[in-house]
Design a protein around this motif. Sequence first.
Motif, PDB file in Angstrom:
ATOM      1  N   TRP A 200      47.902  37.709  54.004  1.00  0.00           N
ATOM      2  CA  TRP A 200      48.079  36.707  52.996  1.00  0.00           C
ATOM      3  C   TRP A 200      47.288  35.396  52.971  1.00  0.00           C
ATOM      4  CZ3 TRP A 200      51.091  38.186  57.110  1.00  0.00           C
ATOM      5  CH2 TRP A 200      51.233  37.573  58.265  1.00  0.00           C
ATOM      6  N   MET A 201      46.682  35.117  54.191  1.00  0.00           N
ATOM      7  CA  MET A 201      45.953  34.000  54.327  1.00  0.00           C
ATOM      8  C   MET A 201      44.830  33.864  53.394  1.00  0.00           C
ATOM      9  SD  MET A 201      46.540  31.766  56.992  1.00  0.00           S
ATOM     10  CE  MET A 201      44.806  31.282  57.475  1.00  0.00           C
ATOM     11  N   THR A 202      44.201  34.860  52.871  1.00  0.00           N
ATOM     12  CA  THR A 202      43.156  35.123  51.944  1.00  0.00           C
ATOM     13  C   THR A 202      43.531  35.883  50.844  1.00  0.00           C
ATOM     14  OG1 THR A 202      42.169  37.148  53.100  1.00  0.00           O
ATOM     15  CG2 THR A 202      41.258  35.280  53.682  1.00  0.00           C
ATOM     16  N   THR A 203      44.462  36.919  50.700  1.00  0.00           N
ATOM     17  CA  THR A 203      44.762  37.441  49.538  1.00  0.00           C
ATOM     18  C   THR A 203      44.991  36.830  48.202  1.00  0.00           C
ATOM     19  OG1 THR A 203      45.479  39.499  50.994  1.00  0.00           O
ATOM     20  CG2 THR A 203      46.183  39.318  48.534  1.00  0.00           C
ATOM     21  N   PHE A 204      46.038  35.635  48.168  1.00  0.00           N
ATOM     22  CA  PHE A 204      46.511  35.247  47.196  1.00  0.00           C
ATOM     23  C   PHE A 204      45.439  34.235  46.472  1.00  0.00           C
ATOM     24  CE2 PHE A 204      50.323  36.179  49.385  1.00  0.00           C
ATOM     25  CZ  PHE A 204      50.819  36.718  48.403  1.00  0.00           C
ATOM     26  N   SER A 205      44.739  33.516  47.613  1.00  0.00           N
ATOM     27  CA  SER A 205      43.270  32.691  46.858  1.00  0.00           C
ATOM     28  C   SER A 205      42.484  33.636  46.377  1.00  0.00           C
ATOM     29  CB  SER A 205      42.905  31.710  47.926  1.00  0.00           C
ATOM     30  OG  SER A 205      42.509  32.603  49.339  1.00  0.00           O
ATOM     31  N   GLY A 206      42.278  34.790  46.938  1.00  0.00           N
ATOM     32  CA  GLY A 206      41.121  35.431  46.286  1.00  0.00           C
ATOM     33  C   GLY A 206      41.681  36.029  45.020  1.00  0.00           C
ATOM     34  N   LEU A 207      42.919  36.368  44.676  1.00  0.00           N
ATOM     35  CA  LEU A 207      43.371  36.726  43.510  1.00  0.00           C
ATOM     36  C   LEU A 207      43.412  35.707  42.600  1.00  0.00           C
ATOM     37  CD1 LEU A 207      46.821  38.947  44.540  1.00  0.00           C
ATOM     38  CD2 LEU A 207      44.660  39.770  43.414  1.00  0.00           C
ATOM     39  N   ALA A 208      43.631  34.436  43.085  1.00  0.00           N
ATOM     40  CA  ALA A 208      43.339  33.119  42.161  1.00  0.00           C
ATOM     41  C   ALA A 208      42.027  33.391  41.421  1.00  0.00           C
ATOM     42  CB  ALA A 208      43.774  32.034  42.836  1.00  0.00           C
ATOM     43  N   ILE A 209      41.159  33.487  42.516  1.00  0.00           N
ATOM     44  CA  ILE A 209      39.708  33.472  41.959  1.00  0.00           C
ATOM     45  C   ILE A 209      39.606  34.590  40.767  1.00  0.00           C
ATOM     46  CG2 ILE A 209      37.422  33.648  42.606  1.00  0.00           C
ATOM     47  CD1 ILE A 209      37.977  32.252  45.183  1.00  0.00           C
ATOM     48  N   ALA A 210      39.926  35.860  41.384  1.00  0.00           N
ATOM     49  CA  ALA A 210      39.522  37.046  40.506  1.00  0.00           C
ATOM     50  C   ALA A 210      40.018  36.882  39.149  1.00  0.00           C
ATOM     51  CB  ALA A 210      40.200  38.174  41.250  1.00  0.00           C
ATOM     52  N   THR A 211      41.566  36.607  39.161  1.00  0.00           N
ATOM     53  CA  THR A 211      42.313  36.514  37.816  1.00  0.00           C
ATOM     54  C   THR A 211      41.739  35.399  36.968  1.00  0.00           C
ATOM     55  OG1 THR A 211      44.002  35.118  38.905  1.00  0.00           O
ATOM     56  CG2 THR A 211      44.336  37.671  38.811  1.00  0.00           C
ATOM     57  N   SER A 212      41.386  34.263  37.520  1.00  0.00           N
ATOM     58  CA  SER A 212      40.967  32.991  36.518  1.00  0.00           C
ATOM     59  C   SER A 212      39.571  33.420  36.067  1.00  0.00           C
ATOM     60  CB  SER A 212      40.776  31.873  37.503  1.00  0.00           C
ATOM     61  OG  SER A 212      39.982  31.885  38.460  1.00  0.00           O
ATOM     62  N   ILE A 213      38.709  34.205  36.848  1.00  0.00           N
ATOM     63  CA  ILE A 213      37.276  34.175  36.249  1.00  0.00           C
ATOM     64  C   ILE A 213      37.540  35.405  35.137  1.00  0.00           C
ATOM     65  CG2 ILE A 213      35.267  35.638  37.075  1.00  0.00           C
ATOM     66  CD1 ILE A 213      35.486  34.338  39.626  1.00  0.00           C
ATOM     67  N   LEU A 214      38.514  36.484  35.540  1.00  0.00           N
ATOM     68  CA  LEU A 214      38.587  37.796  34.534  1.00  0.00           C
ATOM     69  C   LEU A 214      39.125  37.008  33.222  1.00  0.00           C
ATOM     70  CD1 LEU A 214      39.085  40.725  33.714  1.00  0.00           C
ATOM     71  CD2 LEU A 214      41.290  40.455  34.714  1.00  0.00           C
ATOM     72  N   GLY A 215      40.132  35.898  33.403  1.00  0.00           N
ATOM     73  CA  GLY A 215      40.760  35.395  32.139  1.00  0.00           C
ATOM     74  C   GLY A 215      39.482  34.604  31.382  1.00  0.00           C
ATOM     75  N   PHE A 216      38.875  33.975  31.775  1.00  0.00           N
ATOM     76  CA  PHE A 216      37.750  33.048  31.140  1.00  0.00           C
ATOM     77  C   PHE A 216      36.794  34.277  30.564  1.00  0.00           C
ATOM     78  CE2 PHE A 216      38.797  29.547  33.865  1.00  0.00           C
ATOM     79  CZ  PHE A 216      39.110  28.400  32.726  1.00  0.00           C
ATOM     80  N   ASN A 217      36.381  35.179  31.371  1.00  0.00           N
ATOM     81  CA  ASN A 217      35.374  36.397  30.684  1.00  0.00           C
ATOM     82  C   ASN A 217      36.043  36.858  29.477  1.00  0.00           C
ATOM     83  OD1 ASN A 217      33.612  35.733  32.727  1.00  0.00           O
ATOM     84  ND2 ASN A 217      33.915  37.415  34.073  1.00  0.00           N
ATOM     85  N   LEU A 218      37.376  37.472  29.649  1.00  0.00           N
ATOM     86  CA  LEU A 218      37.911  38.137  28.428  1.00  0.00           C
ATOM     87  C   LEU A 218      37.838  37.341  27.482  1.00  0.00           C
ATOM     88  CD1 LEU A 218      40.665  40.165  30.314  1.00  0.00           C
ATOM     89  CD2 LEU A 218      38.751  41.043  29.579  1.00  0.00           C
ATOM     90  N   LEU A 219      38.123  35.878  27.684  1.00  0.00           N
ATOM     91  CA  LEU A 219      38.290  35.142  26.522  1.00  0.00           C
ATOM     92  C   LEU A 219      36.921  34.812  25.870  1.00  0.00           C
ATOM     93  CD1 LEU A 219      40.325  33.396  25.064  1.00  0.00           C
ATOM     94  CD2 LEU A 219      40.023  31.656  26.726  1.00  0.00           C
TER      95      LEU A 219
END
Length: 306
Positions: free
Chosen positions: A271-290
Amino acid sequence: MSEITLNAPDGPTSDGAAPQPGDSRGHRQGVLRLLLRNKLSVIGLAFVLFWTLGSFIVPLISPYGADQTAVGPLLKPPSGEHWFGTDNYGRDILTRVFVGGQASLWMGLIAVGISILIGVPLGGIAGFFGGRTGNIIMRVMDVMLAFPSLVLAMAIAASLGPGMFSAMIAVGVVGIPEFARIMFSQTQSLRERDFVEAGRSIGLTNLQILARHVVPNAMAPILVRTTLGLGYAILTAASLSFIGLGAQPPTAEWGVMISDGRGYIISGEWWMTTFSGLAIATSILGFNLLGDSLRDVLDPRLRRSL
């Protein structure tokens, strides 16, 4: 990245007249309706709003501070009390992830702002005036594009010294050629249009024509590139922080948090890295889809298929 070229939807008419305000509002409303009808666009917008709003709301309602230590047992896995667990200093990871979103989003916004403020005028001047000045500008842009973007950002950040400011400057400089090339391409296609000649006939200078008519007509592809560039800027800034050239510990920033937790993955504290990694992945995905959806909506050739 490939160059984006779109047809601007709101340019002046062939006689040089600007579009009527009602037409412009109607066009914007039509674009919004098409975006909301696109499922991928809605998903992207949801991710962007989640991290944008959450990064500023969650820290206000969280009972813990981002740098507050020993709020619970060290390295405690996710639980009802600490939804994302705690880190090696006993800090609440959920709070740090959302506070880190503020830093990452601001770094991305400022970096893209730097790219636009420098790249758009350079590309516009090169495309509109051409000649030796235009050739020099675009050859410099080509040289910058010849370097891998992350390597160039690392070199710039290292020369400026570690820190968030250095990372923003580095990412912003790396993004300049993309905006310059898009603006160069758009300006070349617009400079011979009838409204440019109409502007000259009423006494407008070249700079006035460029600023009042050419640049506004090139805003559609610039807007698309801005949206895509935000995701790239967040990723690059986090990468610089991960290797120690961007934000520095104990700053709550996504790249820093992944760097802090990488040594604990083997021992099972995922959990030390998972949630911050998911934050990066989903924010980038959001901007790319938009960004992809904006490109489809703003390009009349692609809009017919929506």
